[in-house]
Design a protein around this motif. Structure first.
Motif, PDB file in Angstrom:
ATOM      1  N   VAL A  71      34.996  33.977  44.505  1.00 21.32           N
ATOM      2  CA  VAL A  71      35.350  34.741  43.193  1.00 21.32           C
ATOM      3  C   VAL A  71      35.788  33.724  41.921  1.00 21.32           C
ATOM      4  O   VAL A  71      35.895  32.744  41.794  1.00 21.32           O
ATOM      5  CB  VAL A  71      36.206  36.182  43.847  1.00 21.32           C
ATOM      6  N   THR A  72      35.072  34.881  40.765  1.00 20.61           N
ATOM      7  CA  THR A  72      35.900  33.914  39.871  1.00 20.61           C
ATOM      8  C   THR A  72      36.745  35.207  38.484  1.00 20.61           C
ATOM      9  O   THR A  72      36.328  36.817  39.098  1.00 20.61           O
ATOM     10  CB  THR A  72      34.839  33.371  38.895  1.00 20.61           C
ATOM     11  N   PRO A  73      37.430  34.707  37.913  1.00 19.81           N
ATOM     12  CA  PRO A  73      38.279  35.437  37.261  1.00 19.81           C
ATOM     13  C   PRO A  73      37.706  36.222  35.824  1.00 19.81           C
ATOM     14  O   PRO A  73      38.111  37.715  36.156  1.00 19.81           O
ATOM     15  CB  PRO A  73      39.731  34.715  36.471  1.00 19.81           C
ATOM     16  N   ASN A  74      36.377  35.412  35.598  1.00 20.15           N
ATOM     17  CA  ASN A  74      35.811  36.471  34.821  1.00 20.15           C
ATOM     18  C   ASN A  74      34.793  37.047  33.645  1.00 20.15           C
ATOM     19  O   ASN A  74      34.594  37.409  32.753  1.00 20.15           O
ATOM     20  CB  ASN A  74      36.268  35.639  32.539  1.00 20.15           C
ATOM     21  N   ASP A  75      34.315  37.044  34.808  1.00 20.29           N
ATOM     22  CA  ASP A  75      32.767  37.392  36.056  1.00 20.29           C
ATOM     23  C   ASP A  75      32.924  39.204  35.429  1.00 20.29           C
ATOM     24  O   ASP A  75      33.324  39.734  36.485  1.00 20.29           O
ATOM     25  CB  ASP A  75      32.153  36.721  36.436  1.00 20.29           C
ATOM     26  N   PHE A  76      31.912  39.595  35.009  1.00 15.81           N
ATOM     27  CA  PHE A  76      31.827  41.227  35.561  1.00 15.81           C
ATOM     28  C   PHE A  76      30.652  41.156  36.593  1.00 15.81           C
ATOM     29  O   PHE A  76      30.239  41.064  36.567  1.00 15.81           O
ATOM     30  CB  PHE A  76      31.156  41.576  34.068  1.00 15.81           C
ATOM     31  N   HIS A  77      31.054  42.450  37.300  1.00 16.69           N
ATOM     32  CA  HIS A  77      30.161  43.281  37.751  1.00 16.69           C
ATOM     33  C   HIS A  77      30.220  44.087  37.623  1.00 16.69           C
ATOM     34  O   HIS A  77      30.354  45.441  38.636  1.00 16.69           O
ATOM     35  CB  HIS A  77      30.790  42.709  39.750  1.00 16.69           C
ATOM     36  N   GLN A  78      29.312  44.940  36.870  1.00 15.51           N
ATOM     37  CA  GLN A  78      29.431  46.195  36.318  1.00 15.51           C
ATOM     38  C   GLN A  78      28.486  47.180  37.328  1.00 15.51           C
ATOM     39  O   GLN A  78      28.600  48.237  37.191  1.00 15.51           O
ATOM     40  CB  GLN A  78      28.798  46.717  34.920  1.00 15.51           C
ATOM     41  N   ASP A  79      27.290  46.084  38.009  1.00 11.08           N
ATOM     42  CA  ASP A  79      27.199  46.795  38.949  1.00 11.08           C
ATOM     43  C   ASP A  79      27.554  48.016  40.353  1.00 11.08           C
ATOM     44  O   ASP A  79      27.280  48.672  41.038  1.00 11.08           O
ATOM     45  CB  ASP A  79      26.257  45.590  39.567  1.00 11.08           C
ATOM     46  N   LEU A  80      28.904  47.298  40.249  1.00 13.21           N
ATOM     47  CA  LEU A  80      29.859  47.844  41.006  1.00 13.21           C
ATOM     48  C   LEU A  80      31.043  48.335  40.747  1.00 13.21           C
ATOM     49  O   LEU A  80      32.056  49.434  41.243  1.00 13.21           O
ATOM     50  CB  LEU A  80      30.786  46.335  41.872  1.00 13.21           C
ATOM     51  N   VAL A  81      30.643  48.935  39.393  1.00 14.53           N
ATOM     52  CA  VAL A  81      31.495  49.900  38.676  1.00 14.53           C
ATOM     53  C   VAL A  81      30.339  51.393  38.547  1.00 14.53           C
ATOM     54  O   VAL A  81      29.450  51.537  37.977  1.00 14.53           O
ATOM     55  CB  VAL A  81      32.113  49.599  37.236  1.00 14.53           C
ATOM     56  N   ASP A  82      31.570  52.993  38.650  1.00 16.42           N
ATOM     57  CA  ASP A  82      30.433  54.023  39.112  1.00 16.42           C
ATOM     58  C   ASP A  82      30.318  53.786  36.867  1.00 16.42           C
ATOM     59  O   ASP A  82      31.631  53.690  36.532  1.00 16.42           O
ATOM     60  CB  ASP A  82      31.824  55.205  39.006  1.00 16.42           C
ATOM     61  N   PRO A  83      29.124  54.335  36.987  1.00 14.44           N
ATOM     62  CA  PRO A  83      28.755  54.424  35.404  1.00 14.44           C
ATOM     63  C   PRO A  83      29.143  55.532  34.332  1.00 14.44           C
ATOM     64  O   PRO A  83      30.044  55.645  33.263  1.00 14.44           O
ATOM     65  CB  PRO A  83      27.422  54.429  35.665  1.00 14.44           C
ATOM     66  N   ASN A 107      34.559  47.023  33.431  1.00 15.33           N
ATOM     67  CA  ASN A 107      34.037  45.782  33.798  1.00 15.33           C
ATOM     68  C   ASN A 107      34.157  45.267  34.662  1.00 15.33           C
ATOM     69  O   ASN A 107      33.349  44.387  35.402  1.00 15.33           O
ATOM     70  CB  ASN A 107      35.296  44.684  32.891  1.00 15.33           C
ATOM     71  N   GLY A 108      34.365  45.479  36.177  1.00 17.31           N
ATOM     72  CA  GLY A 108      34.198  45.041  37.127  1.00 17.31           C
ATOM     73  C   GLY A 108      34.945  43.365  37.416  1.00 17.31           C
ATOM     74  O   GLY A 108      34.427  42.845  38.461  1.00 17.31           O
ATOM     75  N   ARG A 109      36.071  42.570  36.933  1.00 19.51           N
ATOM     76  CA  ARG A 109      36.299  41.640  37.222  1.00 19.51           C
ATOM     77  C   ARG A 109      37.106  41.340  38.834  1.00 19.51           C
ATOM     78  O   ARG A 109      38.374  42.343  38.681  1.00 19.51           O
ATOM     79  CB  ARG A 109      37.201  41.454  36.013  1.00 19.51           C
ATOM     80  N   ASP A 110      37.424  40.470  38.977  1.00 11.94           N
ATOM     81  CA  ASP A 110      37.727  40.587  40.487  1.00 11.94           C
ATOM     82  C   ASP A 110      39.377  40.122  40.176  1.00 11.94           C
ATOM     83  O   ASP A 110      39.397  39.595  39.883  1.00 11.94           O
ATOM     84  CB  ASP A 110      37.215  38.965  41.256  1.00 11.94           C
ATOM     85  N   ILE A 111      40.010  41.049  41.041  1.00 15.30           N
ATOM     86  CA  ILE A 111      41.093  41.390  41.060  1.00 15.30           C
ATOM     87  C   ILE A 111      41.520  40.191  41.619  1.00 15.30           C
ATOM     88  O   ILE A 111      42.855  39.546  41.141  1.00 15.30           O
ATOM     89  CB  ILE A 111      42.146  42.739  41.171  1.00 15.30           C
ATOM     90  N   ASP A 284      49.623  42.059  31.550  1.00 18.34           N
ATOM     91  CA  ASP A 284      48.414  41.877  31.152  1.00 18.34           C
ATOM     92  C   ASP A 284      48.150  42.764  31.951  1.00 18.34           C
ATOM     93  O   ASP A 284      47.150  43.630  31.633  1.00 18.34           O
ATOM     94  CB  ASP A 284      47.656  40.937  30.877  1.00 18.34           C
ATOM     95  N   MET A 285      47.544  42.450  33.058  1.00 11.09           N
ATOM     96  CA  MET A 285      46.998  43.413  34.368  1.00 11.09           C
ATOM     97  C   MET A 285      48.014  44.970  34.903  1.00 11.09           C
ATOM     98  O   MET A 285      46.783  45.361  34.709  1.00 11.09           O
ATOM     99  CB  MET A 285      46.918  42.555  35.813  1.00 11.09           C
ATOM    100  N   LEU A 286      48.952  44.737  34.487  1.00  8.26           N
ATOM    101  CA  LEU A 286      49.497  45.781  34.886  1.00  8.26           C
ATOM    102  C   LEU A 286      49.646  46.853  33.560  1.00  8.26           C
ATOM    103  O   LEU A 286      50.151  48.148  34.080  1.00  8.26           O
ATOM    104  CB  LEU A 286      51.122  45.686  35.703  1.00  8.26           C
ATOM    105  N   SER A 287      49.389  46.585  32.768  1.00 12.49           N
ATOM    106  CA  SER A 287      49.319  47.439  30.950  1.00 12.49           C
ATOM    107  C   SER A 287      48.477  48.220  31.359  1.00 12.49           C
ATOM    108  O   SER A 287      48.632  49.251  31.397  1.00 12.49           O
ATOM    109  CB  SER A 287      49.667  45.848  29.710  1.00 12.49           C
ATOM    110  N   GLY A 288      46.985  47.397  31.597  1.00  8.18           N
ATOM    111  CA  GLY A 288      45.903  47.341  32.199  1.00  8.18           C
ATOM    112  C   GLY A 288      45.461  49.058  32.803  1.00  8.18           C
ATOM    113  O   GLY A 288      44.748  49.852  32.516  1.00  8.18           O
ATOM    114  N   ALA A 289      46.081  48.219  33.975  1.00 11.54           N
ATOM    115  CA  ALA A 289      46.629  49.252  34.678  1.00 11.54           C
ATOM    116  C   ALA A 289      47.473  50.791  35.029  1.00 11.54           C
ATOM    117  O   ALA A 289      46.873  51.369  35.571  1.00 11.54           O
ATOM    118  CB  ALA A 289      47.761  48.818  35.932  1.00 11.54           C
ATOM    119  N   ALA A 290      47.606  50.694  33.656  1.00  8.24           N
ATOM    120  CA  ALA A 290      48.572  51.777  33.349  1.00  8.24           C
ATOM    121  C   ALA A 290      47.734  52.640  32.891  1.00  8.24           C
ATOM    122  O   ALA A 290      48.435  54.174  32.912  1.00  8.24           O
ATOM    123  CB  ALA A 290      49.478  51.339  32.076  1.00  8.24           C
TER     124      ALA A 290
END
Length: 330
Positions: A71-83, A107-111, A284-290
């Motif tokens: 896995v990578t921290p900043n790569d997007f995986h938008q194919d795994l996200v419901d459009p 954006n689908g970044r790996d958590i 920052d992840m908690l802020s985005g999750a809110a």
């Protein structure tokens, strides 16, 4: 005159000399050996210490860990996200073999990768800030406790001023007011250095008070009087006679101060004053999750658990270390 002991023929009783000759040597144990024996008996503290050590290794070797998992921290995986919903496809936030903790919305970044890299930021800031506060607090505390008089009064009033300082508000104002480049630093390097300075420089009175109180009792001990009678200078007494006897409280308080600094850094990042994106941070992840807890509650669980378990492990290890070094504190 007492009569000598008579030993009947065939008796198996051994003479005292024979017992002493067969006995092994009695070896003394140092304070650190005794403390280690006590610490080994505290399984909860050992578990906390093992987790802390594991977390440190994960933070240091974050690229290796992420590479092994794939896995990578900043790569997007938008194919795994419901459009349409912008949430991860599948159950439980998109958890799969390829993404053990799921992926972020939009954006689908790996958590998992961001949790691992966030550990590096949180621990780096917490350790450096603790080191700075310990150095300042121990130095001023031992000086105030040993010299006393107007020196003690001046340093004690300085401690009171720092303890009354609104640290959170000052940190928010200072981080927001500092330009993007200063003193040859810029970007996240500047942010990390600034946060370390704010936390460490304004947290030293807590350990300074403890060291001052310990020094007040130690300066009246016999070994200090012996050093004075032999003509030892004050710096020698402070850092050769007194400081080694203060290692135990310093270690204990440092292990309890680190989780406080982890929480402080997470709070700054949650408010948007920590390291800048896309650098991973638990706050920052908690802020985005809110903003997504109603439609994707799994996004909030990994960073929240990371902060909770880290702080708990440090506190358990610090409590066990305190009991091992000072059994009278039980």
């Amino acid at each position: 005159m007492s009569t000598p002991l008579e030993v009947e023929p065939g008796s198996t009783s051994a003479q005292p000399e024979a017992i002493l000759e067969g006995a092994g040597k009695i070896e003394g144990r140092s304070l650190w050996q005794i403390s280690w024996i006590r610490l080994k008996r505290d399984k909860v503290a050992l578990a906390g210490g093992a987790f802390v050590l594991l977390l440190i290794l994960v933070g240091i070797f974050a690229p290796v860990v992420c590479k092994l998992v794939g896995v990578t921290p900043n790569d997007f995986h938008q194919d795994l996200v419901d459009p349409s919903l912008q949430t991860p496809i599948g159950k439980l936030g998109g958890i799969s073999w390829d993404h053990p903790f799921g992926i972020e919305p939009v954006n689908g970044r790996d958590i998992f990768a961001r949790i691992v890299y966030g550990a590096r930021i949180s621990l780096l800031i917490a350790f450096l800030a603790t080191l700075l506060s310990v150095v300042i607090g121990v130095t001023l505390g031992i000086v105030a406790g040993y010299f006393g008089g107007w020196v003690d009064t001046l340093i004690s009033r300085l401690m009171d001023i720092f303890l009354a300082f609104p640290l959170v508000l000052f940190a928010l104002a200072m981080v927001g007011a500092i330009p993007d480049q200063i003193f040859g630093l810029k970007g996240n390097t500047l942010r990390v250095a600034l946060i370390v300075f704010i936390i460490g420089f304004f947290s030293w009175p807590y350990i300074g008070r403890i060291i001052r109180g310990q020094t007040l009792s130690l300066r009246e001990r016999e070994f200090v009087d012996a050093a004075r009678s032999l003509g030892a200078r004050r710096p020698y007494i402070l850092f050769t006679e007194l400081l080694p006897n203060l290692i135990a409280p310093i270690l204990v308080y440092a292990t309890l101060l680190i989780p406080t600094n982890v929480l402080f850094e997470a709070g700054l990042s949650y408010l948007g004053f920590g390291v800048r994106p896309p650098t991973a941070s638990w706050g920052d992840m908690l802020s985005g999750a809110a903003n997504w807890y109603q439609v994707d509650p799994m996004y909030m669980i990994p960073p929240g658990l990371a902060i909770f378990v880290t702080v708990l492990a440090f506190n358990l290890f610090g409590d066990g270390l305190r009991d091992a070094l000072d059994p009278r504190s039980r």
